[in-house]
Enzyme design. Structure first.
Site, PDB file in Angstrom:
ATOM      1  N   HIS A 317       0.862  -1.192   0.000  1.00 54.46           N
ATOM      2  CA  HIS A 317       0.000   0.000   0.000  1.00 54.46           C
ATOM      3  C   HIS A 317       0.893   1.235   0.000  1.00 54.46           C
ATOM      4  O   HIS A 317       1.962   1.234   0.601  1.00 54.46           O
ATOM      5  CB  HIS A 317      -0.894   0.020   1.256  1.00 54.46           C
ATOM      6  N   ASP A 375      -7.984  -5.333  -0.029  1.00 56.65           N
ATOM      7  CA  ASP A 375      -8.464  -6.173  -1.137  1.00 56.65           C
ATOM      8  C   ASP A 375      -8.113  -7.641  -0.971  1.00 56.65           C
ATOM      9  O   ASP A 375      -8.572  -8.469  -1.759  1.00 56.65           O
ATOM     10  CB  ASP A 375      -7.869  -5.652  -2.456  1.00 56.65           C
TER      11      ASP A 375
HETATM   12  C1  SDX Z   1      -6.235   0.038  -2.835  1.00 52.89           C
HETATM   13  O1  SDX Z   1      -4.420   4.551  -2.010  1.00 52.89           O
HETATM   14  C2  SDX Z   1      -5.363   3.944  -1.403  1.00 52.89           C
HETATM   15  O2  SDX Z   1      -5.762   4.340  -0.336  1.00 52.89           O
HETATM   16  C3  SDX Z   1      -5.928   2.745  -2.130  1.00 52.89           C
HETATM   17  C4  SDX Z   1      -6.945   1.915  -1.351  1.00 52.89           C
HETATM   18  C5  SDX Z   1      -8.216   2.691  -1.095  1.00 52.89           C
HETATM   19  O3  SDX Z   1      -8.946   2.331  -0.157  1.00 52.89           O
HETATM   20  O4  SDX Z   1      -8.529   3.595  -1.906  1.00 52.89           O
HETATM   21  O5  SDX Z   1      -6.411   1.498  -0.115  1.00 52.89           O
HETATM   22  C6  SDX Z   1      -7.375   0.674  -2.137  1.00 52.89           C
HETATM   23  O6  SDX Z   1      -5.974   0.378  -3.966  1.00 52.89           O
HETATM   24  C7  SDX Z   1      -5.380  -0.950  -2.079  1.00 52.89           C
HETATM   25  C8  SDX Z   1      -4.157  -1.453  -2.934  1.00 52.89           C
HETATM   26  C9  SDX Z   1      -4.662  -2.534  -3.879  1.00 52.89           C
HETATM   27  N1  SDX Z   1      -3.597  -2.898  -4.832  1.00 52.89           N
HETATM   28  C10 SDX Z   1      -2.988  -4.103  -4.776  1.00 52.89           C
HETATM   29  O7  SDX Z   1      -3.168  -4.946  -3.893  1.00 52.89           O
HETATM   30  C11 SDX Z   1      -2.048  -4.358  -5.955  1.00 52.89           C
HETATM   31  C12 SDX Z   1      -0.701  -4.905  -5.417  1.00 52.89           C
HETATM   32  N2  SDX Z   1      -0.045  -3.811  -4.697  1.00 52.89           N
HETATM   33  C13 SDX Z   1       0.950  -3.033  -5.432  1.00 52.89           C
HETATM   34  O8  SDX Z   1       0.598  -2.797  -6.771  1.00 52.89           O
HETATM   35  C14 SDX Z   1       1.393  -1.816  -4.636  1.00 52.89           C
HETATM   36  O9  SDX Z   1       1.606  -2.209  -3.355  1.00 52.89           O
HETATM   37  C15 SDX Z   1       0.557  -0.565  -4.623  1.00 52.89           C
HETATM   38  C16 SDX Z   1       0.169  -0.115  -6.006  1.00 52.89           C
HETATM   39  C17 SDX Z   1      -0.694  -0.767  -3.812  1.00 52.89           C
HETATM   40  C18 SDX Z   1       1.386   0.514  -3.986  1.00 52.89           C
HETATM   41  O10 SDX Z   1       2.491   0.700  -4.841  1.00 52.89           O
HETATM   42  P1  SDX Z   1       3.647   1.683  -4.416  1.00 52.89           P
HETATM   43  O11 SDX Z   1       3.095   2.996  -4.042  1.00 52.89           O
HETATM   44  O12 SDX Z   1       4.701   1.633  -5.467  1.00 52.89           O
HETATM   45  O13 SDX Z   1       4.167   0.956  -3.103  1.00 52.89           O
HETATM   46  P2  SDX Z   1       5.491   1.264  -2.388  1.00 52.89           P
HETATM   47  O14 SDX Z   1       6.145   2.473  -2.955  1.00 52.89           O
HETATM   48  O15 SDX Z   1       5.240   1.226  -0.929  1.00 52.89           O
HETATM   49  O16 SDX Z   1       6.367  -0.011  -2.807  1.00 52.89           O
HETATM   50  C19 SDX Z   1       7.541  -0.237  -2.068  1.00 52.89           C
HETATM   51  C20 SDX Z   1       8.284  -1.317  -2.808  1.00 52.89           C
HETATM   52  C21 SDX Z   1       8.401  -1.049  -4.306  1.00 52.89           C
HETATM   53  O17 SDX Z   1       9.609  -1.643  -4.720  1.00 52.89           O
HETATM   54  P3  SDX Z   1      10.914  -0.673  -4.926  1.00 52.89           P
HETATM   55  O18 SDX Z   1      10.504   0.391  -5.925  1.00 52.89           O
HETATM   56  O19 SDX Z   1      11.205  -0.133  -3.544  1.00 52.89           O
HETATM   57  O20 SDX Z   1      11.981  -1.611  -5.472  1.00 52.89           O
HETATM   58  O21 SDX Z   1       7.584  -2.572  -2.702  1.00 52.89           O
HETATM   59  C22 SDX Z   1       7.269  -3.040  -4.001  1.00 52.89           C
HETATM   60  C23 SDX Z   1       7.285  -1.833  -4.922  1.00 52.89           C
HETATM   61  O22 SDX Z   1       7.583  -2.231  -6.238  1.00 52.89           O
HETATM   62  N3  SDX Z   1       5.927  -3.609  -3.926  1.00 52.89           N
HETATM   63  C24 SDX Z   1       5.625  -4.890  -4.142  1.00 52.89           C
HETATM   64  C25 SDX Z   1       4.241  -4.993  -3.920  1.00 52.89           C
HETATM   65  N4  SDX Z   1       3.771  -3.807  -3.596  1.00 52.89           N
HETATM   66  C26 SDX Z   1       4.811  -2.945  -3.599  1.00 52.89           C
HETATM   67  N5  SDX Z   1       6.386  -5.948  -4.497  1.00 52.89           N
HETATM   68  C27 SDX Z   1       5.739  -7.137  -4.623  1.00 52.89           C
HETATM   69  N6  SDX Z   1       4.400  -7.325  -4.430  1.00 52.89           N
HETATM   70  C28 SDX Z   1       3.642  -6.273  -4.087  1.00 52.89           C
HETATM   71  N7  SDX Z   1       2.332  -6.460  -3.887  1.00 52.89           N
END
Ligand code: SDX
Length: 441
Positions: A317, A375
């Site tokens: 998140h 989710d």
């Molecule tokens: C919702 O914003 C909100 O409030 C959204 C929400 C709402 O109520 O409106 O809460 C609802 O959208 C929840 C999220 C649902 N999405 C997913 O479950 C999809 C899987 N999650 C990822 O796509 C991701 O975690 C995001 C999109 C949710 C967040 O992405 P960010 O902002 O890039 O996350 P981050 O910067 O904290 O990531 C840190 C690191 C990154 O790697 P580096 O760039 O540091 O190398 O962790 C990695 C990310 O690539 N990472 C993951 C991961 N989620 C983040 N790696 C593997 N698996 C994952 N699920």
């Protein structure tokens, strides 16, 4: 509808930037909210310094002042108008949560009765709305139908389009909250070729939604109170979440003065993405692809591979760097629904629990603070309730409508509100002379 928004407090505290190329110093005021990080007020940065900020994805940028929802990502806190989500999930219902988000406080008995009555008596759709469904293929994704039909509402209701008129905004807000379940249920009925079921005024909001989803003209539909309560709680959990992607979309669209129904349609489009609200559908597809607990390590390995685009859907998140408080409540609700339906040994639940346990013990996920989000469990509950995969994000949109509407109203009522217009860091071609076709190689 909202309390007065501009309630921040500025002290004499400032933050100074020093341009080490010129030695110039620029000071900017620090503003404090009621809780959460202080902000550096950079509204005059460009005019005072000639610099833009650069913050792709807005990871460190506050886009607005809001009094609706507060999230503490490190603590795993979520408050709607100051009330913890855990208390609302336990003691409130979705109509009460809607009133709270819209008006800023919990309703008394008469206010709640009146609000529920007014919402109930706006649940019907104009008969011509039927025809919008007929323009879609039966196998269209229901979110495509939602974007189209909700957008079409902007062609109706010319009695309430003056967004500067508080009464018009309230009517449009009530209509949107009230009609979303009807529009959503009809998208499902259209997909399966069953007749549309009209809302019934004697039913509560979530009961009505289940009735419109699953009733048919050939036999009475008996509402399961446990499922109705579970759905109502799930709607509360999804109702608002400060400036997430879809809410920011609604605010940006609304900042130009656009029609409110068209703005909500834009929010639905943004929510559809698998990185946002579409994740609940993507989680189920991922669990079905993994298929068995023995394959979980293989997928966890893929999620950790920077060269593999695979992400563990339902994990991570932008804000929560701790357990999403909604995920805990969702997991408890999952047990309740599966127990009620007698499918507690649902293989997908066991698989999800195994995936969660392995991920939470894995150094990669611990280091990146990736926890299950809202989710992760919702899809298992929806599947057990007989809701098809393609409708999962539609249910999220039904719930989030009140958040979008409350945030839209707050934006319109904010005396400092301006049209949203970000700038950029341009890295394209600098000015060059035009070459006639004959001069080009
Ligand atoms: C919702 O914003 C909100 O409030 C959204 C929400 C709402 O109520 O409106 O809460 C609802 O959208 C929840 C999220 C649902 N999405 C997913 O479950 C999809 C899987 N999650 C990822 O796509 C991701 O975690 C995001 C999109 C949710 C967040 O992405 P960010 O902002 O890039 O996350 P981050 O910067 O904290 O990531 C840190 C690191 C990154 O790697 P580096 O760039 O540091 O190398 O962790 C990695 C990310 O690539 N990472 C993951 C991961 N989620 C983040 N790696 C593997 N698996 C994952 N699920």
């Amino acid at each position: 509808m909202n309390e007065k928004v501009v309630k921040s407090s500025s002290s004499n505290r400032t933050v100074t930037l020093v341009d080490n190329a010129t030695g110039r110093e620029f000071s900017f005021p620090v503003i404090s909210g009621s809780v959460g990080p202080d902000v550096i007020d950079l509204r005059n940065l460009y005019q005072d310094t000639g610099f833009f900020t650069f913050d792709p994805g807005y990871t460190s940028t506050g886009s607005c002042e809001s009094a609706i929802t507060f999230i503490d990502g490190n603590e795993g806190t979520l408050l709607y108008r100051g009330y913890p989500i855990q208390d609302l999930a336990e003691h409130s219902d979705f109509m009460e949560a809607c009133y709270l988000l819209l008006y800023g406080d919990l309703p008394n008995a008469e206010q709640k009765r009146r609000f529920e009555h007014d919402i109930t008596y706006h649940t019907m759709l104009h008969e011509q709305m039927h025809e919008f469904y007929d323009g879609f293929r039966r196998d269209s994704h229901p979110m495509a139908v939602m974007v189209g039909v909700v957008g079409a509402l902007s062609a109706f209701y010319h009695d309430s389009t003056d967004i500067t008129n508080p009464r018009h905004r309230m009517i449009a807000s009530y209509r949107m909250i009230a009609k979303m379940p009807t529009i959503a249920a009809w998208a499902y009925k259209y997909a399966i070729g069953q007749p549309f079921i009209y809302p019934r005024n004697e039913l509560k909001y979530s009961e009505n939604f289940l009735h419109m989803l699953f009733a048919n003209p050939c036999e009475p539909y008996v509402i399961n109170p446990v499922l109705a309560r579970a759905l109502d709680r799930i709607l509360i959990l999804h109702a608002d979440h400060e400036q997430n992607a879809s809410t920011s979309t609604v605010r940006l669209a609304g900042s130009s003065g656009a029609n409110p129904f068209a703005c909500i349609a834009a929010g639905i489009a943004s929510l559809w993405g698998p990185a946002h609200g579409g994740a609940n559908e993507a989680v189920l597809r991922m669990l079905e692809e993994i298929g068995d607990k023995s394959r979980v390590p293989e997928y966890v390995k893929r999620a950790k591979d920077p060269d593999d685009p695979f992400r563990l859907m339902g994990f991570g998140h932008r804000v929560y760097k701790n357990y999403d408080p909604r995920a805990r409540i969702m997991r408890q609700t999952c047990y309740e629904v599966l127990d009620e339906l007698g499918v507690r040994d649902e293989p997908l639940l066991e698989l999800a629990m195994s995936l969660e346990n392995i991920a939470l013990d894995d150094e990669f996920f611990v280091k990146k603070k990736l926890y299950p989000n809202v989710d992760f469990y919702s899809g298992i509950i929806f599947k057990a309730m007989g809701i098809p995969l393609s409708m999962f994000t539609v249910l999220f949109a039904v719930a989030r409508t009140v958040g979008w509407v409350a945030q839209w109203n707050e934006m319109i009522e904010d005396p400092t509100q301006k049209i949203g217009r970000p700038r950029q860091l341009y890295t394209g071609a600098t000015r060059r002379e035009y070459k006639l076709l004959a001069q080009r190689a």
